[in-house]
Enzyme design. Structure first.
Site, PDB file in Angstrom:
ATOM      1  N   LYS A   7       0.833  -1.209   0.000  1.00 38.09           N
ATOM      2  CA  LYS A   7       0.000   0.000   0.000  1.00 38.09           C
ATOM      3  C   LYS A   7       0.868   1.260   0.000  1.00 38.09           C
ATOM      4  O   LYS A   7       0.396   2.337  -0.352  1.00 38.09           O
ATOM      5  CB  LYS A   7      -0.912   0.000   1.232  1.00 38.09           C
ATOM      6  CG  LYS A   7      -1.879  -1.177   1.305  1.00 38.09           C
ATOM      7  CD  LYS A   7      -2.807  -0.991   2.505  1.00 38.09           C
ATOM      8  CE  LYS A   7      -3.648  -2.244   2.742  1.00 38.09           C
ATOM      9  NZ  LYS A   7      -2.862  -3.328   3.334  1.00 38.09           N
ATOM     10  N   PHE A  43      12.698  -5.792   3.652  1.00 34.66           N
ATOM     11  CA  PHE A  43      13.664  -6.603   4.410  1.00 34.66           C
ATOM     12  C   PHE A  43      12.957  -7.409   5.496  1.00 34.66           C
ATOM     13  O   PHE A  43      13.150  -8.623   5.623  1.00 34.66           O
ATOM     14  CB  PHE A  43      14.724  -5.661   5.004  1.00 34.66           C
ATOM     15  CG  PHE A  43      15.452  -6.166   6.213  1.00 34.66           C
ATOM     16  CD1 PHE A  43      16.103  -7.390   6.212  1.00 34.66           C
ATOM     17  CD2 PHE A  43      15.504  -5.394   7.375  1.00 34.66           C
ATOM     18  CE1 PHE A  43      16.791  -7.845   7.345  1.00 34.66           C
ATOM     19  CE2 PHE A  43      16.186  -5.831   8.499  1.00 34.66           C
ATOM     20  CZ  PHE A  43      16.828  -7.062   8.490  1.00 34.66           C
ATOM     21  N   ASP A 102      10.430 -12.379   7.490  1.00 33.65           N
ATOM     22  CA  ASP A 102       9.278 -12.813   8.279  1.00 33.65           C
ATOM     23  C   ASP A 102       8.538 -13.956   7.586  1.00 33.65           C
ATOM     24  O   ASP A 102       8.100 -14.911   8.238  1.00 33.65           O
ATOM     25  CB  ASP A 102       8.332 -11.636   8.507  1.00 33.65           C
ATOM     26  CG  ASP A 102       7.180 -11.983   9.431  1.00 33.65           C
ATOM     27  OD1 ASP A 102       7.424 -12.197  10.628  1.00 33.65           O
ATOM     28  OD2 ASP A 102       6.030 -12.054   8.951  1.00 33.65           O
ATOM     29  N   ASP A 154       7.778 -17.539   9.262  1.00 27.61           N
ATOM     30  CA  ASP A 154       6.393 -17.968   9.475  1.00 27.61           C
ATOM     31  C   ASP A 154       5.942 -19.042   8.488  1.00 27.61           C
ATOM     32  O   ASP A 154       4.803 -19.509   8.570  1.00 27.61           O
ATOM     33  CB  ASP A 154       5.451 -16.775   9.348  1.00 27.61           C
ATOM     34  CG  ASP A 154       5.532 -15.830  10.540  1.00 27.61           C
ATOM     35  OD1 ASP A 154       6.175 -16.211  11.537  1.00 27.61           O
ATOM     36  OD2 ASP A 154       4.961 -14.731  10.474  1.00 27.61           O
ATOM     37  N   ARG A 197       2.136 -13.236  -0.278  1.00 31.85           N
ATOM     38  CA  ARG A 197       2.339 -11.897   0.257  1.00 31.85           C
ATOM     39  C   ARG A 197       1.972 -10.908  -0.842  1.00 31.85           C
ATOM     40  O   ARG A 197       2.450 -11.001  -1.956  1.00 31.85           O
ATOM     41  CB  ARG A 197       3.804 -11.703   0.673  1.00 31.85           C
ATOM     42  CG  ARG A 197       4.209 -10.305   1.030  1.00 31.85           C
ATOM     43  CD  ARG A 197       3.675  -9.848   2.366  1.00 31.85           C
ATOM     44  NE  ARG A 197       4.255 -10.588   3.483  1.00 31.85           N
ATOM     45  CZ  ARG A 197       3.933 -10.345   4.754  1.00 31.85           C
ATOM     46  NH1 ARG A 197       3.031  -9.428   5.051  1.00 31.85           N
ATOM     47  NH2 ARG A 197       4.489 -11.055   5.726  1.00 31.85           N
ATOM     48  N   ASP A 238       7.576 -12.112  19.355  1.00 35.56           N
ATOM     49  CA  ASP A 238       6.511 -12.806  18.629  1.00 35.56           C
ATOM     50  C   ASP A 238       6.865 -14.276  18.419  1.00 35.56           C
ATOM     51  O   ASP A 238       6.054 -15.177  18.675  1.00 35.56           O
ATOM     52  CB  ASP A 238       6.290 -12.114  17.281  1.00 35.56           C
ATOM     53  CG  ASP A 238       5.068 -12.637  16.546  1.00 35.56           C
ATOM     54  OD1 ASP A 238       4.121 -13.110  17.207  1.00 35.56           O
ATOM     55  OD2 ASP A 238       5.059 -12.570  15.302  1.00 35.56           O
ATOM     56  N   LYS A 245       7.149  -4.811  17.599  1.00 33.78           N
ATOM     57  CA  LYS A 245       7.222  -5.422  16.272  1.00 33.78           C
ATOM     58  C   LYS A 245       6.638  -4.540  15.175  1.00 33.78           C
ATOM     59  O   LYS A 245       7.130  -4.549  14.040  1.00 33.78           O
ATOM     60  CB  LYS A 245       6.497  -6.770  16.274  1.00 33.78           C
ATOM     61  CG  LYS A 245       6.559  -7.485  14.933  1.00 33.78           C
ATOM     62  CD  LYS A 245       5.781  -8.791  14.922  1.00 33.78           C
ATOM     63  CE  LYS A 245       5.812  -9.419  13.541  1.00 33.78           C
ATOM     64  NZ  LYS A 245       5.002 -10.654  13.468  1.00 33.78           N
ATOM     65  N   PHE A 271      -3.566  -1.165  14.653  1.00 36.63           N
ATOM     66  CA  PHE A 271      -3.236  -1.753  13.358  1.00 36.63           C
ATOM     67  C   PHE A 271      -2.946  -3.250  13.477  1.00 36.63           C
ATOM     68  O   PHE A 271      -3.429  -4.059  12.687  1.00 36.63           O
ATOM     69  CB  PHE A 271      -2.017  -1.026  12.780  1.00 36.63           C
ATOM     70  CG  PHE A 271      -1.552  -1.537  11.441  1.00 36.63           C
ATOM     71  CD1 PHE A 271      -2.114  -1.056  10.276  1.00 36.63           C
ATOM     72  CD2 PHE A 271      -0.536  -2.478  11.350  1.00 36.63           C
ATOM     73  CE1 PHE A 271      -1.674  -1.516   9.027  1.00 36.63           C
ATOM     74  CE2 PHE A 271      -0.099  -2.950  10.125  1.00 36.63           C
ATOM     75  CZ  PHE A 271      -0.670  -2.459   8.961  1.00 36.63           C
ATOM     76  N   ASP A 318      -4.729  -6.595  12.024  1.00 40.03           N
ATOM     77  CA  ASP A 318      -4.033  -7.651  11.281  1.00 40.03           C
ATOM     78  C   ASP A 318      -4.419  -9.030  11.807  1.00 40.03           C
ATOM     79  O   ASP A 318      -4.633  -9.965  11.028  1.00 40.03           O
ATOM     80  CB  ASP A 318      -2.514  -7.463  11.399  1.00 40.03           C
ATOM     81  CG  ASP A 318      -1.889  -6.968  10.113  1.00 40.03           C
ATOM     82  OD1 ASP A 318      -2.625  -6.415   9.273  1.00 40.03           O
ATOM     83  OD2 ASP A 318      -0.673  -7.116   9.951  1.00 40.03           O
ATOM     84  N   ASP A 319      -4.485  -9.153  13.129  1.00 38.39           N
ATOM     85  CA  ASP A 319      -4.859 -10.434  13.731  1.00 38.39           C
ATOM     86  C   ASP A 319      -6.271 -10.833  13.325  1.00 38.39           C
ATOM     87  O   ASP A 319      -6.541 -12.002  13.009  1.00 38.39           O
ATOM     88  CB  ASP A 319      -4.775 -10.346  15.258  1.00 38.39           C
ATOM     89  CG  ASP A 319      -3.351 -10.225  15.770  1.00 38.39           C
ATOM     90  OD1 ASP A 319      -2.411 -10.415  14.977  1.00 38.39           O
ATOM     91  OD2 ASP A 319      -3.181  -9.957  16.972  1.00 38.39           O
TER      92      ASP A 319
END
Length: 349
Positions: A50, A93, A98, A102, A107, A169, A196, A235, A239-240
């Site tokens: 975005k 980066f 990440d 994960d 993405r 996390d 994070k 935010f 996301d969660d």
């Protein structure tokens, strides 16, 4: 800030990319294949989000001069755009690394970089190159600027902070099948959100704009940090929620928080109201890569009315942030805060 501003911002990315091409040829004796590889990584990973973080720096510069009855010069807008792209390189980066940690699949609507057959775990080094390019671009365009040292230090400080947040996390996740509900507390959750996400996604672009425009008042930086951390908490809780209930066609990402055994807003809120039998249900189904068990957890969330609770949570944070923004005094333009809040409130991706 409309599509024209975004288009102008993307033009600066092309300018910076052309500069990187020239610098690579000047500094390194590389085969053409290596040049092409680095440029592909940049093009694949940097400009497709975005771009809110980067555009925020530009917005701040416009707001700062508008508050003085002036128009930001083309030079200032270019400098703000360069800083904005430095954030987007930092974001790239973080995201490349990440996604590997994960084991993510997609993405931004495309396969994660490491998932490309010809890339694989070479993406670990690619993430390091993306971070290094940030500092090459920063040095090239700001080395003689009065604010260079402050900006340089800020990027290092925020990178360290974010990596600590990522550590929190990752270490909050137990091995698959080993669920410890006692670790899923609000205090642990907010700590992860703060380090994070909040610092690099919200405070960094605002603070960069402040340094660029010559703001020195330490209290204004503290106020910015306070507001931006609240935005980051909102935010990340979004996301969660989106990870669980969002549409991958809209989000561009397949959510995996439940099977990854993550400490999220949803599981923390569920534990606040769950009965003993419902907590047992969570223990038996959370943190397991099994579609049926994931479905059980989602159904439990719905039965606990978490979607409705999230709407209330989002509205509460929005009201809190508006109140804090309205209380800002001094030479700090508040339009940028409203710009950020508008971007994130009731978002679906």
């Amino acid at each position: 800030m409309g599509s024209d501003a975004r288009g102008e911002f993307l033009c600066v990315f092309k300018t910076l990319t052309d500069g990187v091409k020239d610098d690579l040829r000047t500094r390194f004796d590389l085969p053409e294949e290596a040049h092409a590889y680095i440029l592909r990584s940049m093009e694949y990973n940097v400009p497709h989000g975005k771009l809110n973080r980067g555009l925020t720096v530009v917005q701040f510069a416009r707001d700062f001069y508008a508050a003085k009855g002036q128009t930001a010069s083309d030079e200032v807008i270019f400098q703000a755009s360069v800083l904005g792209w430095c954030i987007e390189y930092l974001q790239a980066f973080f995201l490349v690394a990440d996604d590997i940690m994960d084991a993510s699949i997609t993405r931004r609507g495309q396969p994660c970089f490491y998932k490309l057959p010809e890339i694989g775990l070479k993406a670990v080094n690619d993430s390091i190159v993306l971070e290094a390019l940030l500092y090459e671009i920063l040095r090239k365009h700001f080395r003689s600027a009065q604010c260079y040292q402050d900006i340089f230090d800020l990027f290092h400080e925020i990178t360290f902070t974010t990596s600590v947040g990522q550590l929190l996390d990752l270490t909050s996740q137990k091995e698959q099948g080993d669920v410890d509900l006692s670790t899923f507390t609000e205090a642990n959750l907010v700590r992860i959100y703060k380090y994070k996400t909040a610092y690099y996604s919200f405070y960094l672009p605002v603070a960069l704009g402040m340094h660029l425009c010559g703001i020195k008042d330490a209290e204004l930086f503290d106020t910015a940090k306070d507001i931006c951390i609240d935005m980051g908490v909102l935010f990340q809780s979004q996301d969660d929620y989106i990870d669980c209930f969002g549409d991958p066609k809209t989000t561009g990402k397949i959510g995996t928080d439940i099977e990854d055994n993550k400490c999220t807003w949803l599981v923390v809120e569920a534990l606040k109201v769950a009965s003993p039998s419902e907590k047992t249900l969570l223990e038996d189904n959370y943190g397991r890569p099994d579609e049926a068990k994931v479905a059980v957890v989602k159904k439990l969330y719905e039965s606990l009315e978490l979607p409705a609770k999230f709407v209330a949570h989002e509205s509460e944070y929005h009201a809190r942030l508006v109140s804090k923004i309205d209380a800002v005094e001094g030479q700090m333009p508040t339009g940028t805060y409203h710009f950020l809040l508008k971007k994130i409130f009731k978002r679906s991706s």
